[in-house]
Write an enzyme that holds these catalytic residues in place. Structure first.
Site, PDB file in Angstrom:
ATOM      1  N   ASP A 261      29.493  37.293  25.151  1.00  0.00           N
ATOM      2  CA  ASP A 261      30.136  37.201  25.895  1.00  0.00           C
ATOM      3  C   ASP A 261      31.079  35.866  25.603  1.00  0.00           C
ATOM      4  OD1 ASP A 261      30.645  37.703  29.146  1.00  0.00           O
ATOM      5  OD2 ASP A 261      29.908  35.542  29.035  1.00  0.00           O
TER       6      ASP A 261
ATOM      7  N   GLU B 108      33.845  38.826  22.720  1.00  0.00           N
ATOM      8  CA  GLU B 108      34.785  39.125  23.743  1.00  0.00           C
ATOM      9  C   GLU B 108      35.881  37.706  23.636  1.00  0.00           C
ATOM     10  OE1 GLU B 108      35.680  38.312  28.620  1.00  0.00           O
ATOM     11  OE2 GLU B 108      34.022  37.295  27.327  1.00  0.00           O
TER      12      GLU B 108
HETATM   13  C1  ABC Z   1      33.334  35.258  39.900  1.00  0.00           C
HETATM   14  C2  ABC Z   1      33.535  36.558  41.068  1.00  0.00           C
HETATM   15  C3  ABC Z   1      35.023  36.865  40.886  1.00  0.00           C
HETATM   16  C4  ABC Z   1      35.875  35.458  40.899  1.00  0.00           C
HETATM   17  C5  ABC Z   1      35.485  34.633  39.837  1.00  0.00           C
HETATM   18  C6  ABC Z   1      36.225  33.141  40.001  1.00  0.00           C
HETATM   19  O1  ABC Z   1      33.979  34.211  40.068  1.00  0.00           O
HETATM   20  O2  ABC Z   1      32.994  37.626  40.860  1.00  0.00           O
HETATM   21  O3  ABC Z   1      35.426  37.780  41.814  1.00  0.00           O
HETATM   22  O4  ABC Z   1      37.391  35.913  40.821  1.00  0.00           O
HETATM   23  C7  ABC Z   1      30.760  36.688  35.525  1.00  0.00           C
HETATM   24  C8  ABC Z   1      30.846  37.962  36.418  1.00  0.00           C
HETATM   25  C9  ABC Z   1      32.056  37.842  37.327  1.00  0.00           C
HETATM   26  C10 ABC Z   1      32.082  36.034  37.856  1.00  0.00           C
HETATM   27  C11 ABC Z   1      32.153  35.265  36.820  1.00  0.00           C
HETATM   28  C12 ABC Z   1      31.979  33.802  37.061  1.00  0.00           C
HETATM   29  O5  ABC Z   1      31.004  35.529  36.172  1.00  0.00           O
HETATM   30  O6  ABC Z   1      30.911  39.278  35.830  1.00  0.00           O
HETATM   31  O7  ABC Z   1      32.257  38.650  38.328  1.00  0.00           O
HETATM   32  O8  ABC Z   1      33.363  36.133  38.600  1.00  0.00           O
HETATM   33  O9  ABC Z   1      31.196  33.406  37.983  1.00  0.00           O
HETATM   34  C13 ABC Z   1      33.295  37.179  30.761  1.00  0.00           C
HETATM   35  C14 ABC Z   1      32.593  38.528  31.221  1.00  0.00           C
HETATM   36  C15 ABC Z   1      32.588  38.516  32.849  1.00  0.00           C
HETATM   37  C16 ABC Z   1      31.634  37.237  33.410  1.00  0.00           C
HETATM   38  C17 ABC Z   1      31.812  36.098  32.371  1.00  0.00           C
HETATM   39  C18 ABC Z   1      31.137  34.988  32.577  1.00  0.00           C
HETATM   40  C19 ABC Z   1      32.694  36.143  31.303  1.00  0.00           C
HETATM   41  O10 ABC Z   1      33.127  39.501  30.691  1.00  0.00           O
HETATM   42  O11 ABC Z   1      32.123  39.444  33.335  1.00  0.00           O
HETATM   43  O12 ABC Z   1      31.974  37.098  34.597  1.00  0.00           O
HETATM   44  O13 ABC Z   1      29.727  35.088  31.929  1.00  0.00           O
HETATM   45  C20 ABC Z   1      37.887  34.222  31.487  1.00  0.00           C
HETATM   46  C21 ABC Z   1      37.009  34.253  30.216  1.00  0.00           C
HETATM   47  C22 ABC Z   1      36.262  35.337  29.885  1.00  0.00           C
HETATM   48  C23 ABC Z   1      35.515  35.830  31.234  1.00  0.00           C
HETATM   49  C24 ABC Z   1      36.541  36.396  32.367  1.00  0.00           C
HETATM   50  C25 ABC Z   1      35.828  36.696  33.606  1.00  0.00           C
HETATM   51  O14 ABC Z   1      37.121  34.902  32.578  1.00  0.00           O
HETATM   52  O15 ABC Z   1      37.501  33.846  29.104  1.00  0.00           O
HETATM   53  O16 ABC Z   1      35.301  35.299  29.166  1.00  0.00           O
HETATM   54  N1  ABC Z   1      34.815  37.380  30.983  1.00  0.00           N
HETATM   55  C26 ABC Z   1      43.075  34.905  31.261  1.00  0.00           C
HETATM   56  C27 ABC Z   1      42.187  34.010  30.164  1.00  0.00           C
HETATM   57  C28 ABC Z   1      40.983  34.451  29.869  1.00  0.00           C
HETATM   58  C29 ABC Z   1      39.999  34.618  31.403  1.00  0.00           C
HETATM   59  C30 ABC Z   1      41.012  35.679  32.187  1.00  0.00           C
HETATM   60  C31 ABC Z   1      40.421  36.233  33.406  1.00  0.00           C
HETATM   61  O17 ABC Z   1      42.310  35.248  32.394  1.00  0.00           O
HETATM   62  O18 ABC Z   1      42.997  33.892  28.963  1.00  0.00           O
HETATM   63  O19 ABC Z   1      40.103  33.501  29.435  1.00  0.00           O
HETATM   64  O20 ABC Z   1      38.916  35.320  31.134  1.00  0.00           O
HETATM   65  O21 ABC Z   1      40.376  35.149  34.255  1.00  0.00           O
HETATM   66  C32 ABC Z   1      47.331  37.691  29.779  1.00  0.00           C
HETATM   67  C33 ABC Z   1      46.783  36.694  28.884  1.00  0.00           C
HETATM   68  C34 ABC Z   1      45.385  36.426  28.931  1.00  0.00           C
HETATM   69  C35 ABC Z   1      44.949  36.012  30.462  1.00  0.00           C
HETATM   70  C36 ABC Z   1      45.518  37.398  31.233  1.00  0.00           C
HETATM   71  C37 ABC Z   1      45.259  36.937  32.829  1.00  0.00           C
HETATM   72  O22 ABC Z   1      46.885  37.494  31.129  1.00  0.00           O
HETATM   73  O23 ABC Z   1      47.030  37.117  27.646  1.00  0.00           O
HETATM   74  O24 ABC Z   1      45.083  35.541  28.171  1.00  0.00           O
HETATM   75  O25 ABC Z   1      43.542  36.110  30.556  1.00  0.00           O
HETATM   76  O26 ABC Z   1      48.862  37.846  29.765  1.00  0.00           O
END
Ligand code: ABC
Ligand code: CA
Length: 476
Positions: free
Chosen positions: A203, A227
C-alpha cells in the site's frame, strides 16, 4: 520462480469486510463506513464462486489490528488503519481462520496475496498523537513530524509528509530508520512463514522512499506489487527497478479515457496505453492491470454502455500483464467514490449466471486456454494488427483481440492483414462468444464489429474450447 507463476494468474481483489459473511444473508446492509461482517471464513465459503469466474488468486484486505471505534470517516472496515502490527484484525476472524483460508486456496491450486501497509499508522482528530497506543512503533521519533503532504510534485514531501486530514490522519513512519526497516523485514518474513502467503501488495508505495523496498521484498521472498497511484508511466515505471511489479495506474487512466469519457481516439490509446507504458516499464508482462479498485469510482458509475465496458475489461485481461478483477465488477456494480464503490457483494446473491459474470468468465477461461496451449503467452507482448480512430486490434499468441470504443451502436467491418501472425493464408478463426467462424482469403480477414463488441477470432487448431456457455444475444 514465483514471478512466472504470477504472470499466469488472474487476481480477484476483494475487501474482506465486503465480500462474504460467515453466513449468507442477502438482506444484510451493504453500504457505509462501518464493519458489515465479511470474514476470512466467508471467503472460504465462496471459493467455488471465484473458481467458476476463473480467478486463480485473491488479494485480501490488510490483516493487522486496526483502531477500534468510530471516526469522522467511520470504522476501519477496509483494514488500512493499523494500530498494532503484531496482532490480527479480529473482525475478520482468527489466526486459524486465516491459515484455513490460505490452505483451502492452495488445495485448489489458488494463490493468496496480502495487502500490507508500511507507510503509516492512524490517528483520528486534531489533538496530539498518543504514540503509546501503537505497537511496536510507540514513540514519536519513529515518525516524521506531523505535516500533511502539500505538494504532490515534490517527492520529498510525498515521502515524508502525512496522508489524511484533520478528521483522520495517517502518522507517517520513518521507514528510512534502520530499526523500523529491521522490524518490517522480520515482520513480513514471519507473516509469510506463518500464513504461507504467495504474494503481497504494498500500500501507498509511492509514499515510501525507494531504497526501503529491495531488502523488504527480499525478506518476504514472495511476489510483490506496489501501489504507485500515479498516471504517469515514467514516474510509475521507475519503481520497477525496486520491486518486480506495480499496479498499472497508467493503463487504468488510459482505459477510463478511452472507454468512458471523453473517449479519446484509439490512436491515442495505442500511443499512451500501449507504447508509452512499454517504453517506461522494464517489464510490462508482470504489471497488475485493472479497470476498477476500491479507491476509484466504478466504471458503471460513469458509463452505462455494456459494449464499452466489455472492451475495457477485455483490454485488462488480454493486454501485457496480470489481470485484476475488483470484486463486484462481475456483478455490474456501479458505486461511485469511496465508500460507495465498496458494496457488500451479498446483494448480488453471488449469481453466477449474470451477464457480466458470464462475459468475464468467458474472457478469463479463454486466456487460460491460451496459456495452456502456449506457455509463452504470458511472456510475449501483444502485436498491433489494425488501428483506426475507433478500433485497435492486436494479436497475442493465438488470439485476435479487437478493441472498439465506438459504443454499442457501432457496426463496421475492418480488414486485417494476417501475414504478420499467420503462415496460413486461408486460416480459419472462431469467435469466442458466438463460436461463429470466419476464414482468411489470401491473408486478408474481414471482421465485422457488431454492437461495438470486442470479437475474439481464434486460430482453430484442434478445436478451441471456451468453458463458459455462449452468451449471445447480449443485453445491450
Ligand atoms: C478516507 C475516507 C474517504 C476520504 C478520505 C480523505 O479519507 O474513506 O472518503 O475521501 C484508506 C481507506 C480510505 C480512507 C483513507 C484515508 O485510508 O481505504 O477509505 O479514506 O484515511 C491507498 C489504499 C487506500 C487506503 C490508503 C491509506 C492508501 O488503496 O484504500 O485508504 O492506507 C492517495 C495515495 C494512495 C491511497 C489513496 C487513497 O490516496 O497516494 O496510496 N491509496 C491523486 C494522487 C494520489 C492519491 C489519489 C487519491 O489522488 O496522485 O497519490 O492517492 O487521492 C490523475 C493523476 C493521479 C491523481 C488523480 C486524482 O488524477 O495522475 O496522480 O491521484 O490524473
Ligand atoms: Ca512516508
Amino acid at each position: 520462480e514465483y514471478n512466472d507463476t504470477w504472470r499466469k494468474q488472474v487476481i480477484y481483489q476483494l475487501l474482506t469486510d465486503r465480500f462474504a459473511r460467515d453466513e449468507d444473508d442477502f438482506e444484510h446492509p451493504s453500504q457505509g463506513r462501518t464493519y458489515l461482517g465479511g470474514t476470512w471464513k466467508g471467503v472460504i465459503r465462496k471459493l467455488d464462486y471465484l473458481q467458476s469466474l476463473g480467478c486463480t488468486a485473491i488479494w485480501i484486505s490488510p490483516i493487522v489490528k486496526n483502531i477500534e471505534g468510530q471516526t469522522g470517516y467511520g470504522e476501519p472496515y477496509h483494514g488500512y488503519w493499523t494500530q498494532d502490527f503484531t496482532k490480527l484484525n479480529s473482525h475478520f476472524g482468527t489466526s486459524e481462520d486465516l491459515q484455513d483460508l490460505v490452505n483451502n486456496l492452495h488445495k485448489r491450486g489458488m494463490l493468496c496475496m496480502v495487502d500490507v501497509v508500511v507507510n503509516h499508522m492512524v490517528h483520528p482528530g486534531t489533538e496530539a498523537v498518543d504514540y503509546s497506543q501503537f505497537n511496536p512503533f510507540n514513540q514519536a521519533n519513529d515518525f516524521h513530524p506531523w505535516k500533511y503532504i502539500q505538494d504532490y510534485n515534490n517527492q520529498e514531501d510525498v515521502v515524508t509528509g502525512w496522508l489524511g486530514d484533520n478528521c483522520v490522519n495517517l502518522p507517517d513512519l520513518k521507514t528510512e530508520k534502520s530499526s523500523v526497516r529491521k522490524f518490517f523485514q522480520k515482520w513480513i518474513s514471519d507473516l509469510v512463514s506463518t500464513y504461507k502467503f504467495d504474494g503481497m501488495r504494498i500500500d501507498t508505495a509511492k509514499h515510501v522512499e525507494k531504497s526501503f523496498f529491495p531488502p523488504f521484498v527480499k525478506a518476504a521472498k514472495i511476489f510483490t506489487t506496489g501501489e504507485i497511484f500515479h498516471g504517469n508511466p515514467k514516474y510509475a515505471g521507475a519503481y520497477q527497478n525496486y520491486m518486480p511489479s506495480v499496479i498499472n495506474f497508467p493503463l487504468y487512466y488510459q482505459l477510463r479515457e478511452t472507454f468512458s469519457s471523453p473517449r479519446i481516439p484509439m490512436f491515442e490509446y495505442y500511443q499512451k496505453g500501449v507504447l508509452d507504458i512499454r517504453h517506461n516499464f522494464r517489464d510490462t508482462t508482470i504489471l497488475c492491470n485493472f479497470l476498477e479498485n476500491h479507491d476509484v469510482p466504478r466504471f458503471f458509475s460513469q458509463t452505462q454502455d455494456n459494449a464499452l465496458a466489455l472492451n475495457a475489461i477485455a483490454a485488462t485481461i488480454f493486454s501485457d500483464g496480470i489481470p485484476v478483477i475488483y470484486y463486484g465488477q462481475e456483478q455490474r456494480f456501479s458505486g461511485g467514490d469511496d465508500p460507495d464503490n465498496r458494496e457488500g457483494l451479498w446483494v448480488s446473491k453471488y449469481d453466477t449466471t449474470s451477464f457480466l459474470f458470464e462475459c468475464i468468465s468467458t474472457f478469463i477461461h479463454l486466456r487460460q486456454s491460451l496459456i495452456a496451449k502456449d506457455p509463452n503467452f504470458c511472456a510475449l507482448l501483444s502485436q498491433k494488427i489494425y488501428l483506426d480512430k475507433r478500433v485497435y486490434a492486436f494479436y497475442r499468441t493465438g488470439v485476435l483481440v479487437i478493441l472498439c470504443n465506438g459504443g454499442k451502436q457501432t457496426r463496421k467491418t475492418i480488414i486485417v492483414d494476417t501475414s504478420s501472425f499467420s503462415q496460413n493464408p486461408t486460416q480459419v478463426y472462431v469467435d469466442a462468444f458466438s463460436k461463429s467462424r470466419i476464414q482468411a482469403t489470401e491473408k486478408k480477414l474481414n471482421i465485422t464489429i457488431k454492437y461495438g463488441l470486442p470479437m475474439y477470432r481464434l486460430k482453430v487448431n484442434n478445436d478451441f474450447d471456451v468453458t463458459s456457455s455462449s452468451i449471445l444475444p447480449v443485453p445491450l
